[in-house]
Design an enzyme around this catalytic site. Structure first.
Site, PDB file in Angstrom:
ATOM      1  CG  HIS B 102      -1.773  -0.957   1.577  1.00 52.74           C
ATOM      2  ND1 HIS B 102      -1.446  -2.048   2.324  1.00 52.74           N
ATOM      3  CD2 HIS B 102      -3.087  -1.100   1.265  1.00 52.74           C
ATOM      4  CE1 HIS B 102      -2.501  -2.830   2.464  1.00 52.74           C
ATOM      5  NE2 HIS B 102      -3.513  -2.291   1.831  1.00 52.74           N
ATOM      6  CG  ASP B 105       1.773  -0.943   3.477  1.00 49.70           C
ATOM      7  OD1 ASP B 105       1.088  -0.660   4.476  1.00 49.70           O
ATOM      8  OD2 ASP B 105       1.407  -1.753   2.599  1.00 49.70           O
TER       9      ASP B 105
END
Ligand SMILES: [Co+2]
Ligand SMILES: [Co+2]
Ligand SMILES: [Co+2]
Ligand SMILES: [Co+2]
Ligand SMILES: [Co+2]
Ligand SMILES: [Co+2]
Ligand SMILES: [Co+2]
Ligand SMILES: [Co+2]
Lengths: 438, 438, 438, 438
Positions: B102, B105
């Site tokens: 993501h 992240d």
């Protein structure tokens, strides 16, 4: 022509909230006007033939408990006639406007397809006469395509096309009967239209079979001039491991795939909703959003049990929320509130059948009054409208209607370069508001 | 440039079934040819960034357990750089061909949208360099639209269109990054795209918002020449009460409704399948039947737990059946086997991250060999073909293809006037047959 | 005296892993020595009479599918005799050492209590002769106190003490028969010993009734010199809303309350374990920890279904873990592995009954070999021992045995004044280790 | 000393059913006499510190949403002081008689055990002053033995006895504080007292540790003269895979095993009841039957969700049935109605905390009035008494009290030689009767 079995029960009357008579209605006053319509016309109650007059009390761990007089003591057709008399005696005493049946509920399977058909047609004449005599109407008819062993591997989805043809034969006759009896809908519940194990199953083939079958039904309906609604009844599983009509969303996708989303609607059962992992009101609201809301089976499950208990509704706030959803979508057209419910197998007295239905009808009537207050007060709906107000600004409309690309949206955000401010979802306040109407 | 954290772990090698080394592969021999293809090309394993490098061990009842060195001791961007180094060190030592991430992240949220974007773009350069250096590729990118409080009431389905725009901003940047990094798919998991209570929700409005958003994504993908696959990841609920991408069947209906069924496929997670009331192989087989099979998240749940535990797969027959389903549908094209799995929060050693992934990869490799034997032997598939043989007769084809009306089918049955003979479904025999391949 | 129904099936033989014969054992080699004991003596397999010879294929949505020749064509006692012949023919051909039965499985209910008893005693003579002839032994007997409508509100827990007496009558006769037939255990499963609604239930009264009943059974057992084990079979619900023998922990508390924890043990069914929210191995390990482990019903459920499907076990790692738990506790004494399992209702051929049992026995045999490797290798057990090593230090022993008060413990901590260092739980590594034995 | 955060909220008053003020009580009139006792004394409401003042809105998929002013902007002890001020401001405005807390809710963990203890003792002085000032009392205290990573593998059941000692240290201090603050109960909820996998667990050892720990607590309580009740709070799972205090029945067996059934009672949470497969009223009724009923956590779950949502109660009939069960057992002694409930994470306004509690208190008050009508009317209880009348005949008493052996009962049945006649369980009639009181 009235059955002795229910002879002790006086016709159920509305006696008002103060009545102490357990077999009177305290809330269901059928001619009372609610939101401009008679209660009876809002609720359109129906009693199902199968659970109340056919089921013996049998469960997977035990046999018959009910000992109804029409279960033994005659040949199958004599018993079917006796059962119909008892059923209409019950319906009349209860004062319910509608009933529902499967072909095999009202007439016994014969030794051959022709004999089965003949039995059924004969009993349909009896039903017609009873309807005529009592004024009770048919909410929907359906065919039982799951009890006989020939359907153990599915009806329309059977690996053997001859079984598909058998199913077609039953459904044709059941639609014919529904038309003849003035039924307002025709329902298909595919109790075996699913699989026990993927190891012996061609999923795509079976979906195509089911799509074909439903198209044949729709074609036939139009050809014979049946103007009622064709309804599918979603259920996730049981008796199968997986049923193709899992829930409303699944049925919608199926209808879209086979070009039927304008032809077929759903009959949503409370118990099937919860077994599929949804609240009852979710399934109602989703069907309305997708344009396929049709009718309801009001019977609930038990929140701790993993199978279909088909109990009469008895929780006022839950029922009120469900009916509020129905009213928000404009109420029923051809659909109604069927009790696909059974008294518990320990409830072996004739009077228990009345307790089950009287309590449920009364609860729904009271819930209708609650739901009507929610509609009239409008505070619940207003809170929702206001929450989405941003989507009615010109920016909101542009975004929703596709006039802003992903890049345009991104540019907007980056040029403003500030975060949004979340607002409270107000769930507790809204839940409290609901309780004000109870 | 290798991280000290994993320095004690030697690169994982294939050592064969007899190896007693817990950090060696016994079955995953990436160049071994199975059904004409390298194991690595069949399985297309990916490690997820979020669970392995971002999650702290926190659960709803307790805080951080892992104490990774990149969690503290620097400013957010320094830590992000350190985390990326550790991640690619791990990926290299593991010998896995792909990873997934993501946006949030890999790079911290900034104080403003522009700063967030700048952080992300900076880190994407780091990722590109690491990919270049190590040969590890990107299976898919995605955007985190559920953790930040601005998304608490949904991203695309938020009652506030400004949040919709924020989501568009993140997704645009994440697709750009995915394209830049050679990602083979782009995934959307709508963790907050659902509702907590219908009382504050306009279901139809939110579905339309989600349909619009996905159409914007598809349009954008084509516009920028991203040729990877757009994937939705179904999940029934959690964190929401109800998520709109409930399961494969629901997603299919949604795609049909918004005209996207040829543009978007599904990333099916084992744990999400079982939480929605389906077996993993059901979701795979259904997606294949509906033409929307894309990719897999291989992490399983716990059959007694009602939430998403995201555990590494460890059951050989279950995994073999899932891979058999994949192979029957022709295997992956752009998709792969992602481990959206986390080591248990008590597994606090660096070596535990390796145990989790090595065991799971090895299990999948062994399951692939089992599944390949099922395919080669063909007895399972043959049993299915034979079961439906009747549908390949001329009568069967006429029935399936709509050349026989309901009346015609009924006439056939009534003129033959005899019942069909059911045949055994042979479930136990087929289940035993499966165990022959284990 | 062999039944024609199974005449096509040759006695099942061990043919080794390479055999391609689906009706041969590939792993169950009954005389093979495993951990110093014959496989047959480890596993002590039993076939249940009810599912295999009595059940018609009926489920809540459909009727008989099996059409066994002993279901029709004679009076009830003639059919019972024919059924017993078929059953022992099956047992012999299968080569299984044990069977189990309810009183009503083997002999029909009569018109009066005396006639029921007489029918039963007569059939027990038949069973005795069949046992003598074939060498098949009785693992356990039991009484069916749930199918007849007199038990619809419970047997021992019925609101009517006359029903309690009826139950006592059946159980006395069933224990007598078990003794006469050399049965090694006597089981009570209280299918109706629970409630449908608390609204009509006196919970404490019913628990006391059940406690009394079980004490009477234990007294009687001792009085007549029955040296087998009395077993309760926990099940959380179904057919009831709540069954008093919910799970192993509940049964333990019940036994303690009524002073029976040294007299009664549990028969744990895999499917009942999972329906109660536990893994099968949890229930086994807990029963061992509490000293009440008795016997097993090996039939599994379906992880997506909320009712008792009673399927044959078919998952090797799950079965191996269960048997590993059994072996860790020292294996069976009087108990064994009963298959309280039914072939699916579509499995209508005589051969399906063999497929179900052969596959299950073979799976268990293979799982036993896996479990034996776990025991011999000892790495799993060693990891557990080492994890708790601190409790075998003098401080640990003092703490566990109560020689340190809360204050003393607190003082120790405050005087040391430092935190403890958590260590990894190593779950993934241990799960991988399990897969090394598969 | 009042917190600005809640300054906009006027103290909540009783205004009667007609009030349209969402922040007034319509039913909770604390001095109203119901069944001879003040409403406040019946209900003994408590607010929990953790969910309302400590929880940030974080869930497994997202971070803080609430932004309470006491979350940032000071050192931990300053924030703790500020939080306590806000909490007591809230409690006072709400007009609730009790609160509950964990040690770590009110004071931050320190760098060492001694510092933690010192922080806690300091904050207990603050609490004492607030109690003194406001009149709010402590329903129960408890220690948080699950959030810190040292407890990740259990507190009392940790494989490391040093952790057991750490837990003892916290519990000793928390009991001391509870005594000092006049707390009426002390609760233990073992959030990590269970296991994640049996593969690394010695079940029997851990049960013995927990038994020892609880005995130490009981010994200590007596030694210091704490006369409140020690309560265990059952919960089946979450955060663990399996928690040892699974449900009321499991706790009872545990208490019997370790000789504590006269010393310890249960705090039953509605949400934990349903997660364990039971209705809330089942757990209450069972605890009463077993003599271990103590207190209630009134927060409900969501029937479609498999985790602990800790929602405020909002269903009138369900709550009424629960309180009817409580009243039938004689009501509370030291226990009360704690709201271990949290506002949804989207409910981010200070006012939402009031909506949650006001609605819940009002619902419980209204449910109390319903339950009182059930008690006064006595028809529900009478139906139960009459159903078991047979057990009060001399035969019934002889049977229940063990004066009739299995043989004697059998002889009675065989000499009468006739079947019993089942009677209706009347479930629907009783469910309807319940609705008369709503
Ligand atoms: Co149903
Ligand atoms: Co229905
Ligand atoms: Co997941
Ligand atoms: Co995933
Ligand atoms: Co079972
Ligand atoms: Co069993
Ligand atoms: Co809770
Ligand atoms: Co609680």
């Amino acid at each position: 022509m009235s059955s002795g079995y229910f002879a002790d029960i006086k016709p159920i009357r509305y006696e008002g909230p103060e009545s102490d008579n357990p077999l009177a209605f305290r809330w269901y006053d059928k001619d009372r006007i609610v939101l401009g319509k008679r209660m009876e016309d809002h609720l359109r109650f129906a009693v199902c033939y199968w659970h109340s007059f056919v089921w013996t009390g049998l469960d997977p761990f035990g046999g018959e408990t009910f000992l109804r007089p029409w279960f033994t003591g005659g040949n199958p057709m004599e018993l079917a006639v006796r059962k119909a008399e008892a059923a209409f005696d019950f319906l009349s005493r209860l004062g319910v406007p509608y009933y529902c049946f499967h072909d095999r509920d009202v007439a016994p399977e014969g030794a051959t397809p022709r004999e089965s058909l003949s039995n059924f047609r004969h009993m349909v004449e009896h039903l017609a006469a009873h309807q005529q005599r009592t004024g009770v109407k048919l909410l929907w008819g359906t065919a039982n395509l799951f009890s006989h062993r020939r359907y153990m591997a599915g009806a329309a989805t059977n690996p053997d096309p001859e079984v598909f043809a058998m199913a077609a034969t039953q459904v044709k006759a059941a639609i014919d009967a529904t038309l003849q009896l003035g039924g307002e809908n025709y329902v298909l519940w595919g109790g075996r239209e699913g699989y026990e194990t993927l190891l012996n199953t061609d999923l795509r083939q079976e979906l195509d079979q089911l799509g074909r079958f439903l198209n044949l039904v729709v074609d036939y309906k139009h050809r014979i001039g049946f103007t009622g609604t064709i309804l599918l009844e979603p259920k996730p599983r049981e008796p199968t491991k997986h049923q193709y009509d899992f829930d409303v969303a699944t049925v919608y996708g199926f209808l879209k795939r086979y070009g039927l989303e304008k032809e077929v609607k759903v009959n949503i059962e409370a118990n099937h909703a919860t077994l599929s992992g949804h609240s009852f009101e979710h399934e109602i609201a989703l069907a309305q959003a997708l344009g396929i809301f049709g009718s309801l089976d009001m019977n609930r499950g038990d929140p701790q049990l993993g199978w279909d208990t088909d109990q009469f509704p008895n929780n006022l706030p839950e029922t009120a929320i469900a009916l509020y959803s129905v009213l928000q979508g404009g109420g029923f057209t051809t659909g109604g509130l069927n009790f696909d419910a059974k008294v518990r197998r320990q409830s072996i007295d004739p009077t228990d059948l009345f307790h089950g239905h009287v309590g449920a009808m009364d609860l729904c009537a009271r819930a209708l009054l609650v739901a009507a207050r929610m509609i009239e007060d409008d505070r619940l709906a207003k809170a929702v409208r206001e929450r989405y107000a941003g989507w009615r600004t010109s920016f909101g409309r542009d975004a929703l209607e596709g006039r802003l690309s992903l890049e345009a949206l991104s540019e907007r955000v980056l040029s403003r370069n500030e975060d949004v401010t979340p607002v409270s979802g107000r769930q507790e306040a809204l839940e409290n508001l609901v309780n004000r109407y109870i």
